[in-house]
Structure formats: C-alpha cells, structure tokens
Design a protein around this motif. Structure first.
Motif, PDB file in Angstrom:
ATOM      1  N   SER B  43       0.817  -1.215   0.000  1.00  0.00           N
ATOM      2  CA  SER B  43       0.000   0.000   0.000  1.00  0.00           C
ATOM      3  C   SER B  43       0.847   1.260   0.000  1.00  0.00           C
ATOM      4  CB  SER B  43      -0.940   0.000   1.195  1.00  0.00           C
ATOM      5  OG  SER B  43      -0.283   0.509   2.319  1.00  0.00           O
ATOM      6  N   ALA B  44       2.130   1.107   0.274  1.00  0.00           N
ATOM      7  CA  ALA B  44       3.019   2.273   0.215  1.00  0.00           C
ATOM      8  C   ALA B  44       3.087   2.803  -1.219  1.00  0.00           C
ATOM      9  CB  ALA B  44       4.414   1.894   0.714  1.00  0.00           C
ATOM     10  N   LEU B  45       3.101   1.889  -2.164  1.00  0.00           N
ATOM     11  CA  LEU B  45       3.122   2.287  -3.576  1.00  0.00           C
ATOM     12  C   LEU B  45       1.901   3.127  -3.921  1.00  0.00           C
ATOM     13  CD1 LEU B  45       4.135   2.116  -6.501  1.00  0.00           C
ATOM     14  CD2 LEU B  45       2.938  -0.062  -6.714  1.00  0.00           C
ATOM     15  N   LEU B  46       0.761   2.676  -3.410  1.00  0.00           N
ATOM     16  CA  LEU B  46      -0.481   3.392  -3.669  1.00  0.00           C
ATOM     17  C   LEU B  46      -0.394   4.820  -3.143  1.00  0.00           C
ATOM     18  CD1 LEU B  46      -2.724   2.034  -5.118  1.00  0.00           C
ATOM     19  CD2 LEU B  46      -3.937   1.731  -2.977  1.00  0.00           C
ATOM     20  N   ARG B  47       0.143   4.955  -1.948  1.00  0.00           N
ATOM     21  CA  ARG B  47       0.244   6.280  -1.361  1.00  0.00           C
ATOM     22  C   ARG B  47       1.139   7.174  -2.217  1.00  0.00           C
ATOM     23  NH1 ARG B  47       0.859   5.462   4.048  1.00  0.00           N
ATOM     24  NH2 ARG B  47       3.032   4.897   3.795  1.00  0.00           N
ATOM     25  N   GLU B  48       2.271   6.624  -2.655  1.00  0.00           N
ATOM     26  CA  GLU B  48       3.163   7.414  -3.510  1.00  0.00           C
ATOM     27  C   GLU B  48       2.449   7.904  -4.764  1.00  0.00           C
ATOM     28  OE1 GLU B  48       6.510   4.917  -4.312  1.00  0.00           O
ATOM     29  OE2 GLU B  48       6.900   4.635  -2.161  1.00  0.00           O
ATOM     30  N   ARG B  49       1.701   7.017  -5.386  1.00  0.00           N
ATOM     31  CA  ARG B  49       0.997   7.401  -6.608  1.00  0.00           C
ATOM     32  C   ARG B  49      -0.003   8.511  -6.341  1.00  0.00           C
ATOM     33  NH1 ARG B  49       0.756   3.828 -11.517  1.00  0.00           N
ATOM     34  NH2 ARG B  49       2.445   2.332 -11.147  1.00  0.00           N
ATOM     35  N   LEU B  50      -0.741   8.361  -5.265  1.00  0.00           N
ATOM     36  CA  LEU B  50      -1.733   9.372  -4.940  1.00  0.00           C
ATOM     37  C   LEU B  50      -1.063  10.722  -4.696  1.00  0.00           C
ATOM     38  CD1 LEU B  50      -4.192   7.472  -2.566  1.00  0.00           C
ATOM     39  CD2 LEU B  50      -4.668   8.336  -4.848  1.00  0.00           C
ATOM     40  N   SER B  52       1.999  11.800  -5.558  1.00  0.00           N
ATOM     41  CA  SER B  52       2.649  12.419  -6.720  1.00  0.00           C
ATOM     42  C   SER B  52       1.599  12.821  -7.746  1.00  0.00           C
ATOM     43  CB  SER B  52       3.693  11.475  -7.324  1.00  0.00           C
ATOM     44  OG  SER B  52       3.075  10.288  -7.752  1.00  0.00           O
ATOM     45  N   GLY B  53       0.460  12.127  -7.739  1.00  0.00           N
ATOM     46  CA  GLY B  53      -0.633  12.565  -8.611  1.00  0.00           C
ATOM     47  C   GLY B  53      -1.124  13.945  -8.213  1.00  0.00           C
ATOM     48  N   LEU B  54      -1.209  14.176  -6.904  1.00  0.00           N
ATOM     49  CA  LEU B  54      -1.653  15.495  -6.435  1.00  0.00           C
ATOM     50  C   LEU B  54      -0.593  16.558  -6.699  1.00  0.00           C
ATOM     51  CD1 LEU B  54      -3.448  14.681  -3.070  1.00  0.00           C
ATOM     52  CD2 LEU B  54      -4.450  15.502  -5.195  1.00  0.00           C
ATOM     53  N   GLU B  55       0.669  16.171  -6.483  1.00  0.00           N
ATOM     54  CA  GLU B  55       1.745  17.141  -6.692  1.00  0.00           C
ATOM     55  C   GLU B  55       1.881  17.502  -8.165  1.00  0.00           C
ATOM     56  OE1 GLU B  55       4.911  14.973  -4.988  1.00  0.00           O
ATOM     57  OE2 GLU B  55       4.594  15.728  -2.951  1.00  0.00           O
ATOM     58  N   GLY B  56       1.558  16.535  -9.024  1.00  0.00           N
ATOM     59  CA  GLY B  56       1.747  16.770 -10.450  1.00  0.00           C
ATOM     60  C   GLY B  56       0.624  17.559 -11.114  1.00  0.00           C
ATOM     61  N   ALA B  57      -0.481  17.729 -10.409  1.00  0.00           N
ATOM     62  CA  ALA B  57      -1.607  18.446 -11.022  1.00  0.00           C
ATOM     63  C   ALA B  57      -1.265  19.931 -11.168  1.00  0.00           C
ATOM     64  CB  ALA B  57      -2.856  18.278 -10.159  1.00  0.00           C
ATOM     65  N   PRO B  58      -1.753  20.565 -12.228  1.00  0.00           N
ATOM     66  CA  PRO B  58      -1.478  21.992 -12.421  1.00  0.00           C
ATOM     67  C   PRO B  58      -1.944  22.809 -11.222  1.00  0.00           C
ATOM     68  CG  PRO B  58      -3.160  21.184 -13.956  1.00  0.00           C
ATOM     69  CD  PRO B  58      -2.562  20.005 -13.298  1.00  0.00           C
ATOM     70  N   ALA B  66      -7.672  17.821  -8.988  1.00  0.00           N
ATOM     71  CA  ALA B  66      -6.395  17.250  -8.570  1.00  0.00           C
ATOM     72  C   ALA B  66      -6.616  15.868  -7.971  1.00  0.00           C
ATOM     73  CB  ALA B  66      -5.717  18.164  -7.554  1.00  0.00           C
ATOM     74  N   VAL B  67      -7.658  15.754  -7.137  1.00  0.00           N
ATOM     75  CA  VAL B  67      -7.979  14.458  -6.538  1.00  0.00           C
ATOM     76  C   VAL B  67      -8.342  13.450  -7.618  1.00  0.00           C
ATOM     77  CG1 VAL B  67      -9.668  13.261  -5.122  1.00  0.00           C
ATOM     78  CG2 VAL B  67      -8.649  15.381  -4.304  1.00  0.00           C
ATOM     79  N   ALA B  68      -9.119  13.893  -8.583  1.00  0.00           N
ATOM     80  CA  ALA B  68      -9.512  12.990  -9.661  1.00  0.00           C
ATOM     81  C   ALA B  68      -8.288  12.437 -10.380  1.00  0.00           C
ATOM     82  CB  ALA B  68     -10.422  13.726 -10.648  1.00  0.00           C
ATOM     83  N   GLY B  69      -7.332  13.311 -10.659  1.00  0.00           N
ATOM     84  CA  GLY B  69      -6.118  12.862 -11.325  1.00  0.00           C
ATOM     85  C   GLY B  69      -5.352  11.864 -10.483  1.00  0.00           C
ATOM     86  N   ALA B  70      -5.252  12.147  -9.198  1.00  0.00           N
ATOM     87  CA  ALA B  70      -4.524  11.249  -8.305  1.00  0.00           C
ATOM     88  C   ALA B  70      -5.190   9.879  -8.248  1.00  0.00           C
ATOM     89  CB  ALA B  70      -4.441  11.856  -6.911  1.00  0.00           C
ATOM     90  N   LEU B  71      -6.502   9.865  -8.180  1.00  0.00           N
ATOM     91  CA  LEU B  71      -7.211   8.588  -8.136  1.00  0.00           C
ATOM     92  C   LEU B  71      -6.983   7.800  -9.425  1.00  0.00           C
ATOM     93  CD1 LEU B  71     -10.624   9.599  -6.494  1.00  0.00           C
ATOM     94  CD2 LEU B  71      -8.679   8.456  -5.441  1.00  0.00           C
ATOM     95  N   GLN B  72      -6.948   8.495 -10.536  1.00  0.00           N
ATOM     96  CA  GLN B  72      -6.681   7.809 -11.807  1.00  0.00           C
ATOM     97  C   GLN B  72      -5.286   7.186 -11.790  1.00  0.00           C
ATOM     98  OE1 GLN B  72      -8.639   7.119 -14.200  1.00  0.00           O
ATOM     99  NE2 GLN B  72     -10.417   8.365 -13.606  1.00  0.00           N
ATOM    100  N   ALA B  73      -4.319   7.927 -11.285  1.00  0.00           N
ATOM    101  CA  ALA B  73      -2.951   7.395 -11.219  1.00  0.00           C
ATOM    102  C   ALA B  73      -2.903   6.148 -10.347  1.00  0.00           C
ATOM    103  CB  ALA B  73      -2.004   8.463 -10.675  1.00  0.00           C
ATOM    104  N   ALA B  74      -3.652   6.180  -9.239  1.00  0.00           N
ATOM    105  CA  ALA B  74      -3.668   5.017  -8.349  1.00  0.00           C
ATOM    106  C   ALA B  74      -4.393   3.838  -8.992  1.00  0.00           C
ATOM    107  CB  ALA B  74      -4.331   5.390  -7.028  1.00  0.00           C
ATOM    108  N   MET B 154     -10.185   0.197 -13.997  1.00  0.00           N
ATOM    109  CA  MET B 154     -10.724   0.788 -12.785  1.00  0.00           C
ATOM    110  C   MET B 154     -10.930   2.291 -12.934  1.00  0.00           C
ATOM    111  SD  MET B 154      -9.508   0.350  -8.885  1.00  0.00           S
ATOM    112  CE  MET B 154      -9.907   1.575  -7.637  1.00  0.00           C
ATOM    113  N   GLY B 155     -10.161   2.919 -13.799  1.00  0.00           N
ATOM    114  CA  GLY B 155     -10.310   4.356 -14.015  1.00  0.00           C
ATOM    115  C   GLY B 155     -11.723   4.742 -14.420  1.00  0.00           C
ATOM    116  N   ALA B 156     -12.357   3.891 -15.200  1.00  0.00           N
ATOM    117  CA  ALA B 156     -13.730   4.183 -15.643  1.00  0.00           C
ATOM    118  C   ALA B 156     -14.676   4.229 -14.446  1.00  0.00           C
ATOM    119  CB  ALA B 156     -14.186   3.126 -16.634  1.00  0.00           C
ATOM    120  N   PHE B 157     -14.481   3.338 -13.503  1.00  0.00           N
ATOM    121  CA  PHE B 157     -15.346   3.328 -12.323  1.00  0.00           C
ATOM    122  C   PHE B 157     -15.103   4.564 -11.463  1.00  0.00           C
ATOM    123  CE2 PHE B 157     -15.185  -1.186 -13.478  1.00  0.00           C
ATOM    124  CZ  PHE B 157     -16.518  -1.494 -13.474  1.00  0.00           C
ATOM    125  N   ILE B 158     -13.856   4.979 -11.420  1.00  0.00           N
ATOM    126  CA  ILE B 158     -13.528   6.208 -10.674  1.00  0.00           C
ATOM    127  C   ILE B 158     -14.291   7.387 -11.279  1.00  0.00           C
ATOM    128  CG2 ILE B 158     -11.693   7.839 -10.125  1.00  0.00           C
ATOM    129  CD1 ILE B 158     -11.082   5.511  -8.549  1.00  0.00           C
TER     130      ILE B 158
END
Lengths: 174, 174
Positions: B43-50, B52-58, B66-74, B154-158
């Motif tokens: 689950s550490a990997l998941l946290r990193e993705r979330l 960095s997804g938030l950090e990477g959003a404009p 931003a949250v939507a993008g992070a969830l997609q990355a995860a 899973m992205g579609a369900f998100i």
DNA sequence: GGCTTGATGACAGTTGCTGACATCGAGGGT
DNA sequence: ACCCTCGATGTCAGCAACTGTCATCAAGCC
C-alpha cells in the motif's frame, strides 16, 4: 474506562479489568468479544439514530438531504455527552489498535446507511456513494467539533461540512 | 499468500509462514510488524501514486480535479495486477481482522492526500473533505471493479463515481 | 423437592508478539 | 591476510489476549 484513563489502554490487562469489576477474565470475554470492544459498545445507538433518521426523511427528499437529516440526528447524541466523548476520544487517539476499531465502526455505520438508502429506493452505486460521503462529512465534522473550544453544537459542523463538500464537488476552490 | 490461500488466514500460524520461507518466527516479526502486515506492504506504492498525482496536477486546478487525477494514477496500479488484486481481496474479505487493517490503510491514504492538498494551498476543512470524499469514491469504485466481469479498467469506475457524487451533492436523485 | 437454565468460575492450552543475548557472515580499514 | 564492526538471523524465555471444556451455583418452574 477508569483503568484506561489511569494507566493507558495497552498497560491495562484484561485480568485487571475483570478484577476491578469483581469478575473473572473469562467472564469478561463472555460480555465483550475482545478487549477493545468495551469502548465501542455504544456505537449501536449511533447506528440506530442514523438509520431511523434516514427512514424518517420524507420519501420525496433527495438522498443527500436524507443523509443530512440522519447526520443531524446522530450529531445530537454527541452534544448530550460532550465531555464524555472527549475523554473517550483521548483514549482512542492515544492507541493505534483503538483507532482501527473506530474505523471499523465507522465503516459499519456506512454500511447501515447504505442499506437504509437502498430501502428508500436509491440504487447503486449512488447509495454507496451517498453513505460513504456522509461518513466522510461526519468524520471531518467530528474532528472539528472535538477540537473546538466553544459550546457550538456538532450539527453546525455537519452543515458546514455538507456545504463544503457540495462546493468542492462543483469544482469550487475554497 | 500461498498459505493464506491454502488454509485461510486464521488457520495459518506465523510459525508455518516462517518455516515455509526458511526462516524463524522471530525473523518474520523483524520484517513485518504483525501477521496482517504481509498483505498490506504494497500500500506504500499506492500512497506514492496518490501523492505524486496530487503534486503533479497543475497549480490552477481546483481540488476536486487534482484528486480525480490522483485517483486515476492510483487506479492504474490495479489494472496492471487485476488477478492478483482479486485473489488478495478474496483473502481479505474472508477475515474481519484483515478488513480492519484495510480500513487503516485507506485512512492513511486519506491522511496522505489531505496533507498533499494542504501543500497545494487548500485549507481546512476543505482539504480533509476532499481527501475523505476521494477515498469514498475510491472505495466504491474498487468494489465495483472487483465485482465486474469485463476488461473494464478501474479508471472508468472512478470517473463514474466522481460524476455520481457530484450529482448527489447537487441534490440529484439518481 | 427435584429440574432446567443461564451466568459464572476454574483451568489448561494455543498463539501472536516481545525482549535479551548469542551467532555468523559480509564488507572495510589497516 | 587480519581483525573489526555491523546488520541480519537464530535461540530461548516469557507475557497477555483469547478459547474450549467442564464444574458450580443461583433463580425460577413444575
């Protein structure tokens, strides 16, 4: 609660609890499934309030309004026992195992709300989403209520949380 | 995982796990804090993705985007290991203790997102609300993805979940 | 007075988890 | 090559949460 307050949760053995209550360790486990459950027996009341709050909402009300009403009904439980709630929360936040159990109880509240919403005719995934979002608002509101100093009721924090989430989901930037 | 699959989580003792791995029980506990942690180390990997997804959003993007993008990355993490995720989830749903730990991990993901949002300049309680709501969407989407039969990512369900919650918060009646 | 029944006690056993100390093998410096 | 440190592992003893089993006992019922 006395012992948990005096020496902390982990440092309290079940044998001590039983002795203080004038019972045997074995008997303790006949009343509580495990050592943690002592602190969470009251969560059944919360579930009842939430569910009957949902059942009591007018059939025409949209899901989010029904959830809002249920959360208000539950919030009242806390306003009645403000000091007790704080004391309990202090014990819980001091121990990881207890936080685990608290999450379980919150999840079970979400499940109960979800089912009650289904009975109202709300279909999936909306029922699950509304229930989980409701619990999310509840968590944030509870945390803010606990940390607040004044006499402000928890219902006010719930309202703020609902409004905040609504704004966020609409793309707001608070 | 072999042993948990063969005879179930509870019926597997730590001694057996250690023996199967050619180690001692004591050594097992030097690598994993407890018996459950074996299933949640990833689950550490998941946290990193979330995060960095938030950090990477404009920087101009509203919190919910931003949250939507992070969830997609995860979500992508799961699509890569669909069968493994299902097997793991089967073990977890079969045992209450493991579900507890899963909730803890989800809560820690919410906390991580919350802090990352704060770093983006989102203030409280909006950061907490956005993070909890995001995790709520994640939970519902994950459940639907696990139960789905097709090859749908899973992205579609998100995306569906986000849209559904948005509609609900606007007073919609799906 | 005997009977059932539900709650409790007594006791032994399993298992997750921890502390303390010994061992051992791989590199690092001389 | 020699020693030395250090990190990972083994060994052993022990605690405390939890469980199964059987005995006990008190309350109510016939």
């Amino acid at each position: 609660m006395e012992l948990y307050g005096e020496r902390g949760y982990e440092q309290t053995t079940v044998t001590e609890i039983a002795k203080r209550a004038g019972l045997t360790e074995r008997t303790f486990f006949r009343h509580y499934a495990d050592k943690r459950e002592v602190l969470f027996a009251g969560s059944a009341l919360l579930r009842e309030r939430l569910v009957s709050g949902l059942e009591g909402a007018p059939p025409s009300a949209p899901p989010i309004e029904a959830v809002a009403g249920a959360l208000q009904a539950a919030a009242a439980v806390f306003d009645e026992r403000r000091e007790q709630a704080r004391q309990r929360q202090r014990v819980i936040t001091a121990n990881a195992e207890l936080q685990e159990r608290e999450l379980v109880k919150l999840a079970s509240l979400a499940t109960a709300m979800r089912e009650a919403l289904r009975l109202r005719g709300v279909s999936e995934p909306a029922a699950g989403l509304a229930a989980e979002a409701g619990i999310a608002v509840f968590k944030v509101a509870f945390e803010r209520w606990i940390d607040s100093v004044g006499e402000r009721g928890m219902g006010a924090f719930i309202l703020e949380g609902l409004a905040g989430l609504e704004s966020l989901m609409a793309g707001g930037r608070p």
